[in-house]
Design a protein around this motif. Structure first.
Motif, short mmCIF file in Angstrom:
data_model
loop_
_atom_site.label_atom_id
_atom_site.label_comp_id
_atom_site.label_asym_id
_atom_site.label_seq_id
_atom_site.Cartn_x
_atom_site.Cartn_y
_atom_site.Cartn_z
N LYS A 69 0.84 -1.19 0.00
CA LYS A 69 0.00 0.00 0.00
C LYS A 69 0.88 1.24 0.00
O LYS A 69 1.84 1.33 0.77
CB LYS A 69 -0.92 -0.01 1.22
N PHE A 70 0.57 2.19 -0.87
CA PHE A 70 1.35 3.42 -0.95
C PHE A 70 0.48 4.59 -0.48
O PHE A 70 -0.62 4.80 -0.98
CB PHE A 70 1.82 3.66 -2.39
N GLY A 71 1.01 5.34 0.49
CA GLY A 71 0.29 6.48 1.03
C GLY A 71 0.34 7.68 0.11
O GLY A 71 1.00 7.67 -0.93
N GLY A 72 -0.37 8.74 0.50
CA GLY A 72 -0.49 9.93 -0.35
C GLY A 72 0.83 10.58 -0.70
O GLY A 72 1.03 11.04 -1.83
N SER A 73 1.76 10.63 0.24
CA SER A 73 3.06 11.24 -0.06
C SER A 73 3.86 10.42 -1.06
O SER A 73 4.71 10.95 -1.77
CB SER A 73 3.88 11.40 1.24
N SER A 74 3.57 9.13 -1.13
CA SER A 74 4.28 8.24 -2.06
C SER A 74 3.83 8.42 -3.50
O SER A 74 4.52 7.98 -4.43
CB SER A 74 4.07 6.77 -1.65
N VAL A 75 2.67 9.06 -3.69
CA VAL A 75 2.13 9.24 -5.04
C VAL A 75 1.78 10.71 -5.27
O VAL A 75 0.84 11.03 -6.00
CB VAL A 75 0.89 8.34 -5.28
N ALA A 76 2.55 11.61 -4.67
CA ALA A 76 2.22 13.04 -4.72
C ALA A 76 2.47 13.67 -6.08
O ALA A 76 1.84 14.66 -6.44
CB ALA A 76 3.02 13.79 -3.66
N ASN A 77 3.39 13.10 -6.87
CA ASN A 77 3.72 13.67 -8.18
C ASN A 77 4.40 12.61 -9.03
O ASN A 77 4.55 11.45 -8.61
CB ASN A 77 4.62 14.90 -8.02
N ALA A 78 4.80 13.00 -10.23
CA ALA A 78 5.40 12.05 -11.17
C ALA A 78 6.70 11.45 -10.62
O ALA A 78 6.99 10.25 -10.82
CB ALA A 78 5.67 12.74 -12.51
N GLU A 79 7.48 12.25 -9.94
CA GLU A 79 8.74 11.75 -9.37
C GLU A 79 8.47 10.64 -8.36
O GLU A 79 9.18 9.62 -8.33
CB GLU A 79 9.49 12.89 -8.70
N GLN A 80 7.43 10.81 -7.56
CA GLN A 80 7.09 9.79 -6.58
C GLN A 80 6.54 8.54 -7.27
O GLN A 80 6.79 7.41 -6.82
CB GLN A 80 6.08 10.33 -5.57
N PHE A 81 5.79 8.71 -8.35
CA PHE A 81 5.32 7.57 -9.14
C PHE A 81 6.50 6.72 -9.59
O PHE A 81 6.45 5.49 -9.59
CB PHE A 81 4.53 8.05 -10.36
N GLN A 82 7.57 7.38 -10.01
CA GLN A 82 8.76 6.66 -10.47
C GLN A 82 9.38 5.84 -9.34
O GLN A 82 9.82 4.70 -9.56
CB GLN A 82 9.78 7.65 -11.04
N LYS A 83 9.39 6.39 -8.14
CA LYS A 83 9.91 5.64 -6.99
C LYS A 83 9.05 4.42 -6.71
O LYS A 83 9.55 3.33 -6.40
CB LYS A 83 9.97 6.55 -5.76
N VAL A 84 7.74 4.61 -6.81
CA VAL A 84 6.82 3.49 -6.59
C VAL A 84 7.06 2.39 -7.61
O VAL A 84 7.10 1.20 -7.26
CB VAL A 84 5.35 3.98 -6.66
N LYS A 85 7.26 2.77 -8.85
CA LYS A 85 7.51 1.78 -9.88
C LYS A 85 8.78 0.99 -9.60
O LYS A 85 8.82 -0.25 -9.76
CB LYS A 85 7.60 2.45 -11.26
N ASN A 86 9.82 1.67 -9.19
CA ASN A 86 11.08 0.99 -8.87
C ASN A 86 10.88 -0.01 -7.73
O ASN A 86 11.43 -1.12 -7.75
CB ASN A 86 12.16 2.00 -8.49
#
Length: 445
Positions: A6-23
């Protein structure tokens, strides 16, 4: 191995965070079930999408224009889509929202769109199958989750897809209408999925590297807690250490599924593992005597004294029933021979304090009754404390050395938590004293 992440709001705040989630997701093939919150804040000046959606709903309710707020939501998602070169038809999604908004009868639908849109974009970016939570998370009419029906629905998608993404925070009533959970409900969605797929681990990714021993606003760079039991978590969470939604623990605890709190911005950090029993790992890596220190300010302590009340049958019941009558929850009841102290949160008693005092005097006939506000309660939590003699004595000594007056102190025979009452003014000082004596010094050794 199966992991629900589960990813919280700060983890998906913008495109840069999306990239971290993908990794993170792609680094471990066992991360097969993904739950996301709505986009959180990019900075202190930014707004959480869910906050904006609640504000839009309030503007609609009072007949005030919401266009500027809606434009902020549009801008947030459009920016992520463009930065990541995604193909989701956002214009169609926003038009659907506007069509619903004109009816002004489905507030839960509106506020759920943050998770829904974040989930749609993230699923496309991850190459995962998007599954609308309304098709999976099924509620009873009383608002509780129907685990049987939810499990059946989840199985329909899980068996046909290698990796699925389910938005958190909402589901559907038996009649198909959208229902949202309380704030932070995405934690619950993740826990429910972990329960139903019998996950080996439920990973909860946020913006902190697990639980800290103490609030970092009081102690700079405190050490993190490598592992903690569910019982310790409950004690710390109740007293203010909020990283997980309270209701997210039961579904995984029921099946003894560990929860791993991880940091999206520091993915190599192991975070904190929450388990039913830590004894096996404790043998290999003995924990500190104290697992965590937390607490809250703004308590009121009502103390009354009556000679021989300790032998008066029903005295304590009568005392507590007065608070029950006024619907006031009691935090602690430190007792000596003929003196009883009732600790309550000040905001719960402000409106009825004089009435309660009046009834206590009338029903119990105390010789003395005192009210002290501006009190704080500190919880010293640790599964290891019962194995080490003298912890309470050392605490008392350390408070004396730092000239901190203890107003109340209590500990159950289970010896998991020591509750200490001090004045609000001594709250931070007391926590620092405990940390320095029982954590920092032990770490040096």
């Amino acid at each position: 191995m199966i992991k629900v992440v589960k990813f919280g709001g700060s983890s998906v705040a913008n495109a840069e965070q999306f990239q971290k989630v993908k990794n993170i997701v792609e680094s471990d093939p066992s991360r097969k079930f993904i739950v996301t919150s709505a986009c959180g804040k990019e900075s202190h000046e930014d707004h959480k999408v869910t906050d904006l959606l609640y504000l839009i709903q309030a503007h609609i309710q009072y007949g005030v224009s919401y266009e500027s707020l809606f434009d902020m939501v549009v801008k947030k998602y459009t920016s992520i889509k463009e930065d990541l070169h995604l193909s989701l038809d956002l214009e169609a999604e926003f038009q659907k929202m506007r069509d619903i908004l004109t009816k002004n009868d489905t507030p839960d639908y509106l506020v759920s769109r943050g998770e829904y849109l974040t989930g749609k974009l993230l699923a496309e970016y991850l190459g995962a199958t998007f599954v609308d939570a309304a098709k999976v998370i099924q509620f009873h009419y009383d608002g509780t989750i129907d685990m049987k029906r939810t499990g059946e629905q989840l199985q329909l998608y899980a068996k046909n897809h290698e990796k699925i993404l389910v938005p958190g925070f909402y589901g559907a009533m038996p009649n198909g209408t959208i229902r949202v959970m309380s704030r932070g409900g995405s934690d619950i969605t993740g826990a429910v999925l972990a329960n139903l797929v019998n996950a080996d681990v439920y990973e909860n990714w946020t913006d902190v590297s697990g639980f800290m021993v103490v609030d970092p606003r009081i102690i700079s760079h405190p050490i993190s807690i490598p592992r903690i039991t569910y019982a310790e978590l409950r004690e710390m969470s109740y007293m203010g250490a909020n990283v997980l939604h309270d209701e997210s623990v039961y579904p995984v605890r029921e099946k003894n599924i560990p929860i791993n709190i991880r940091n999206t911005n520091e993915p190599d950090h192991p975070g904190t593992m929450i388990m039913e029993d830590c004894s096996a790992m404790d043998k290999l890596d003995p924990p500190h005597a104290i697992t965590g220190i937390t607490g809250r300010k703004n308590y009121t302590v009502i103390s009354l004294t009556k000679a021989h009340s300790s032998t008066e049958i029903g005295f304590l019941r009568k005392l507590l029933s007065v608070f029950e009558k006024y619907n006031v929850s009691i935090e602690a009841v430190p007792v000596t021979v003929d003196t009883y102290s009732i600790v309550v949160q000040t905001h719960l008693i402000n409106h009825c304090l004089y009435e309660i005092i009046g009834e206590l005097k009338e029903q119990l006939k105390p010789e003395d009754i005192r009210v002290e506000d501006h009190q704080a309660m500190i919880a010293v939590v640790g599964r290891e404390m019962k194995q080490r003699a003298g912890i309470s004595g050392q605490l008392l000594s350390e408070f004396g050395r730092n000239k901190i007056n203890i107003r109340t102190i209590s500990q159950s025979s289970y010896e998991l938590t020591i509750m200490i009452g001090v004045s609000d003014d001594d709250f931070e000082k007391a926590i620092r004293a405990i940390y320095e004596k029982f954590v920092a010094e032990e770490k040096k050794e």
